[in-house]
Design a protein around this motif. Sequence first.
Motif, PDB file in Angstrom:
ATOM      1  N   GLY A 286      -9.678   6.547  -6.656  1.00 49.22           N
ATOM      2  CA  GLY A 286      -8.918   5.315  -6.864  1.00 49.22           C
ATOM      3  C   GLY A 286      -8.601   4.578  -5.576  1.00 49.22           C
ATOM      4  O   GLY A 286      -8.068   5.164  -4.629  1.00 49.22           O
ATOM      5  N   LYS A 287      -8.912   3.298  -5.546  1.00 49.43           N
ATOM      6  CA  LYS A 287      -8.610   2.460  -4.378  1.00 49.43           C
ATOM      7  C   LYS A 287      -7.110   2.281  -4.240  1.00 49.43           C
ATOM      8  O   LYS A 287      -6.443   1.837  -5.177  1.00 49.43           O
ATOM      9  CB  LYS A 287      -9.286   1.090  -4.552  1.00 49.43           C
ATOM     10  CG  LYS A 287      -8.824   0.015  -3.548  1.00 49.43           C
ATOM     11  CD  LYS A 287      -9.529  -1.327  -3.764  1.00 49.43           C
ATOM     12  CE  LYS A 287      -8.959  -2.426  -2.879  1.00 49.43           C
ATOM     13  NZ  LYS A 287      -9.618  -3.735  -3.070  1.00 49.43           N
ATOM     14  N   ALA A 288      -6.581   2.595  -3.063  1.00 51.24           N
ATOM     15  CA  ALA A 288      -5.153   2.364  -2.819  1.00 51.24           C
ATOM     16  C   ALA A 288      -4.960   1.602  -1.515  1.00 51.24           C
ATOM     17  O   ALA A 288      -4.624   2.185  -0.473  1.00 51.24           O
ATOM     18  CB  ALA A 288      -4.384   3.676  -2.808  1.00 51.24           C
TER      19      ALA A 288
ATOM     20  N   ALA B 161     -10.736   0.504  -9.284  1.00 54.20           N
ATOM     21  CA  ALA B 161     -10.344  -0.304  -8.139  1.00 54.20           C
ATOM     22  C   ALA B 161     -10.074  -1.747  -8.539  1.00 54.20           C
ATOM     23  O   ALA B 161     -10.767  -2.304  -9.385  1.00 54.20           O
ATOM     24  CB  ALA B 161     -11.454  -0.272  -7.084  1.00 54.20           C
ATOM     25  N   THR B 162      -9.057  -2.306  -7.912  1.00 47.97           N
ATOM     26  CA  THR B 162      -8.862  -3.756  -7.981  1.00 47.97           C
ATOM     27  C   THR B 162      -9.830  -4.341  -6.954  1.00 47.97           C
ATOM     28  O   THR B 162      -9.441  -4.746  -5.870  1.00 47.97           O
ATOM     29  CB  THR B 162      -7.413  -4.099  -7.601  1.00 47.97           C
ATOM     30  OG1 THR B 162      -7.090  -3.384  -6.382  1.00 47.97           O
ATOM     31  CG2 THR B 162      -6.432  -3.688  -8.677  1.00 47.97           C
ATOM     32  N   LEU B 163     -11.111  -4.354  -7.325  1.00 51.00           N
ATOM     33  CA  LEU B 163     -12.139  -4.532  -6.295  1.00 51.00           C
ATOM     34  C   LEU B 163     -12.522  -5.977  -6.021  1.00 51.00           C
ATOM     35  O   LEU B 163     -12.721  -6.346  -4.874  1.00 51.00           O
ATOM     36  CB  LEU B 163     -13.380  -3.709  -6.667  1.00 51.00           C
ATOM     37  CG  LEU B 163     -14.313  -3.401  -5.503  1.00 51.00           C
ATOM     38  CD1 LEU B 163     -13.615  -2.553  -4.443  1.00 51.00           C
ATOM     39  CD2 LEU B 163     -15.581  -2.687  -5.967  1.00 51.00           C
TER      40      LEU B 163
ATOM     41  N   PHE C 292      -1.492  -2.896   0.928  1.00 55.44           N
ATOM     42  CA  PHE C 292      -1.406  -4.353   0.967  1.00 55.44           C
ATOM     43  C   PHE C 292      -2.710  -4.885   1.540  1.00 55.44           C
ATOM     44  O   PHE C 292      -3.194  -4.399   2.552  1.00 55.44           O
ATOM     45  CB  PHE C 292      -0.212  -4.839   1.792  1.00 55.44           C
ATOM     46  CG  PHE C 292       0.074  -6.298   1.563  1.00 55.44           C
ATOM     47  CD1 PHE C 292       0.496  -6.740   0.314  1.00 55.44           C
ATOM     48  CD2 PHE C 292      -0.138  -7.239   2.575  1.00 55.44           C
ATOM     49  CE1 PHE C 292       0.726  -8.092   0.071  1.00 55.44           C
ATOM     50  CE2 PHE C 292       0.096  -8.593   2.335  1.00 55.44           C
ATOM     51  CZ  PHE C 292       0.536  -9.014   1.088  1.00 55.44           C
ATOM     52  N   ASP C 293      -3.248  -5.897   0.850  1.00 52.70           N
ATOM     53  CA  ASP C 293      -4.534  -6.463   1.269  1.00 52.70           C
ATOM     54  C   ASP C 293      -4.350  -7.904   1.718  1.00 52.70           C
ATOM     55  O   ASP C 293      -4.310  -8.826   0.907  1.00 52.70           O
ATOM     56  CB  ASP C 293      -5.537  -6.393   0.106  1.00 52.70           C
ATOM     57  CG  ASP C 293      -6.908  -6.929   0.498  1.00 52.70           C
ATOM     58  OD1 ASP C 293      -7.148  -7.140   1.704  1.00 52.70           O
ATOM     59  OD2 ASP C 293      -7.742  -7.129  -0.414  1.00 52.70           O
ATOM     60  N   THR C 294      -4.218  -8.076   3.054  1.00 53.09           N
ATOM     61  CA  THR C 294      -4.129  -9.449   3.591  1.00 53.09           C
ATOM     62  C   THR C 294      -5.513 -10.073   3.705  1.00 53.09           C
ATOM     63  O   THR C 294      -5.640 -11.270   3.931  1.00 53.09           O
ATOM     64  CB  THR C 294      -3.542  -9.444   5.016  1.00 53.09           C
ATOM     65  OG1 THR C 294      -4.449  -8.714   5.874  1.00 53.09           O
ATOM     66  CG2 THR C 294      -2.162  -8.791   5.057  1.00 53.09           C
TER      67      THR C 294
ATOM     68  N   ALA D 237     -13.616  -7.575   2.068  1.00 50.00           N
ATOM     69  CA  ALA D 237     -14.324  -6.675   1.139  1.00 50.00           C
ATOM     70  C   ALA D 237     -14.095  -5.246   1.637  1.00 50.00           C
ATOM     71  O   ALA D 237     -15.031  -4.531   2.010  1.00 50.00           O
ATOM     72  CB  ALA D 237     -15.804  -7.027   1.078  1.00 50.00           C
ATOM     73  N   GLU D 238     -12.806  -4.855   1.654  1.00 51.18           N
ATOM     74  CA  GLU D 238     -12.411  -3.580   2.258  1.00 51.18           C
ATOM     75  C   GLU D 238     -12.399  -2.431   1.262  1.00 51.18           C
ATOM     76  O   GLU D 238     -12.580  -1.278   1.639  1.00 51.18           O
ATOM     77  CB  GLU D 238     -11.026  -3.730   2.913  1.00 51.18           C
ATOM     78  CG  GLU D 238      -9.814  -3.555   1.971  1.00 51.18           C
ATOM     79  CD  GLU D 238      -9.714  -4.599   0.869  1.00 51.18           C
ATOM     80  OE1 GLU D 238     -10.323  -5.675   1.028  1.00 51.18           O
ATOM     81  OE2 GLU D 238      -9.044  -4.350  -0.156  1.00 51.18           O
ATOM     82  N   GLY D 239     -12.173  -2.787  -0.021  1.00 45.04           N
ATOM     83  CA  GLY D 239     -12.029  -1.723  -1.027  1.00 45.04           C
ATOM     84  C   GLY D 239     -13.281  -0.871  -1.108  1.00 45.04           C
ATOM     85  O   GLY D 239     -13.218   0.367  -1.144  1.00 45.04           O
TER      86      GLY D 239
ATOM     87  N   PHE E 147      -0.475  -5.090  -5.338  1.00 44.22           N
ATOM     88  CA  PHE E 147      -1.060  -4.352  -6.474  1.00 44.22           C
ATOM     89  C   PHE E 147      -2.470  -3.840  -6.179  1.00 44.22           C
ATOM     90  O   PHE E 147      -3.141  -3.312  -7.058  1.00 44.22           O
ATOM     91  CB  PHE E 147      -1.087  -5.235  -7.727  1.00 44.22           C
ATOM     92  CG  PHE E 147       0.275  -5.606  -8.245  1.00 44.22           C
ATOM     93  CD1 PHE E 147       1.152  -4.624  -8.656  1.00 44.22           C
ATOM     94  CD2 PHE E 147       0.666  -6.938  -8.324  1.00 44.22           C
ATOM     95  CE1 PHE E 147       2.419  -4.953  -9.144  1.00 44.22           C
ATOM     96  CE2 PHE E 147       1.915  -7.285  -8.817  1.00 44.22           C
ATOM     97  CZ  PHE E 147       2.796  -6.294  -9.228  1.00 44.22           C
ATOM     98  N   ASP E 148      -2.890  -4.011  -4.924  1.00 42.98           N
ATOM     99  CA  ASP E 148      -4.236  -3.560  -4.573  1.00 42.98           C
ATOM    100  C   ASP E 148      -4.323  -2.031  -4.446  1.00 42.98           C
ATOM    101  O   ASP E 148      -5.361  -1.484  -4.136  1.00 42.98           O
ATOM    102  CB  ASP E 148      -4.674  -4.242  -3.263  1.00 42.98           C
ATOM    103  CG  ASP E 148      -6.173  -4.508  -3.216  1.00 42.98           C
ATOM    104  OD1 ASP E 148      -6.812  -4.503  -4.285  1.00 42.98           O
ATOM    105  OD2 ASP E 148      -6.702  -4.712  -2.105  1.00 42.98           O
ATOM    106  N   LYS E 149      -3.193  -1.379  -4.712  1.00 45.80           N
ATOM    107  CA  LYS E 149      -3.164   0.089  -4.715  1.00 45.80           C
ATOM    108  C   LYS E 149      -3.222   0.662  -6.126  1.00 45.80           C
ATOM    109  O   LYS E 149      -3.091   1.873  -6.331  1.00 45.80           O
ATOM    110  CB  LYS E 149      -1.896   0.584  -4.010  1.00 45.80           C
ATOM    111  CG  LYS E 149      -0.569   0.067  -4.623  1.00 45.80           C
ATOM    112  CD  LYS E 149       0.598   0.508  -3.756  1.00 45.80           C
ATOM    113  CE  LYS E 149       1.986   0.071  -4.190  1.00 45.80           C
ATOM    114  NZ  LYS E 149       2.246  -1.364  -4.314  1.00 45.80           N
TER     115      LYS E 149
END
Length: 499
Positions: free
Chosen positions: A261-263, A371-373, A266-268, A345-347, A284-286
């Motif tokens: 699972g992608k956690a 993943a919130t991909l 925080f995704d700036t 595109a880090e996930g 919520f990107d976790k």
Amino acid sequence: MHIKVEKAKIDQKQTSLLVIGIFENDQDFPHSKDLDPAVSSAIKESLESKEFRGSFGTSMLIPTFGKGPMKRILLMGLGKKDKFTDDSARVIAGKVALKAKDLRAKEFSILPFSSPDEGLVEAIAEGVCLSLYSFDKYKATASEDNKDYAGIVEVTILVNSDPAQTQPVAERAAAVCEAVNYARDLANLPPNDCPPSHLASAALSLASEYGMKARVVERYEMESMGMGGIVAVGKGSNSPPKLIILEYNGGGEQKPYLLVGKAVTFDTGGISIKPGEKMDEMKFDKCGGCTVLATMKAIAALKVPANVVGIVPSVENMPSGTSYRPGDIIRMYNGKTVEILNTDAEGRMILADALSYGIATYGPKAVIDLATLTGAAVIALGANVAAVVGTNKHLVDRLKKASEKTGEKMWELPLFDEFHEQIKSTFADIRNIGGRPGGAITAAAFLSNFADGAPWAHIDIAGTAWTQEGTFERSYNPKGATGFGVRTLVKLISEDAAK
Ligand code: BES
Ligand code: MG
Ligand code: ZN
């Protein structure tokens, strides 16, 4: 809150609120003969006069003035009979629970809406437990609403069949929903209170509570293990990355399921920084990682006879002087090189290392990642359906089937060879973006480079992990994180284990 299944004897059932479902335009209702004649005819009159029509989700409260053991009756509209599904039951049960909360009831009883089979009891229990969730940790006002399950301590489902058959179903549903609410509690945390280290300690607590094996891999270890993807994305933040591993062993020598699972806490976007609008939602990107932790909790609580490994790569994606950059070429755990063309595109970068490490280490029988991909998944399917992409038809079909039962809607997108063309790189093996066309699929195509050696399915929950623009209102999904995926994964794994 305790959910009890009892044989329906409503002329004897002491309850503050008895819920009776009414299908659209029905003139009569089950058990009408068991009510006091005055109460029963008052209800029939409102049905016949169309004062209450049974439209889906509508309700009418009827006081009994001491005529019968129930203090009041709630008529609940079920809509058209031929359109009624288990998910309708889940929504209706959620509405009932919220109504009971408004009435400050401590307890209520509910008559099933059609023939009481297992799916229906499960759905009712789920609707109740999930709708009463609220995240109020950060609110000063200590009101009734802040209590666990809004102060409702007991719910009775009144069935016509043998309650011994369905009581365990209700109990399992309640345990699974406790895990869903656990996922929500973690996922709703603001990013300032939930760095990767927080998720790591949450996982360690879970492990000691349920007797699971746990390991948290630190950044320096990831460096020496060659996990270039997680290290690169984690570099820009002052909160170091963590690779969280939980092992549940309930299935002896069987090969395990691997859940990843992608956690991203925080995704700036990192150096390829996102626009400001709605950036707050990237807390919520976790959610993928929270779903994996919660699924492990449920599987362990239910003592499912299976082996399951959960891996959660966790990072914060920040822009800074130490961030990874567009142009960087990263060597991943499995040796492949990736040219970074967009740090947002880090996930896929962190999932890639977790996938190839998990597959190499555990030789799983099946791998599922969540993943919130991609925003592209939301463009393709909206905010109420998750995208599934995989390399194994059987696994994808089982996921879709389980999701039909849980109401966590999923739809498959195709992983045709052409999509691999879009992620070819001039300077490395592959690049981390494939352009706008088919963005949810090229992300999956990227991941497939790291999922060799096991049946694999990927679920993009960018639209469904939290309530957002385009989310249908559903009583059982209060605002914020939904815990999407927990119920479906638990169902898939436990049904397989029961075979
Ligand atoms: N976490 C986002 C995906 C996302 C965006 C989820 C909006 C939910 C709502 C992910 O890390 C991301 O930024 N993806 C990019 C990929 C692109 C740069 C190829 C996207 O979708 O824009
Ligand atoms: Mg991003
Ligand atoms: Zn992200």
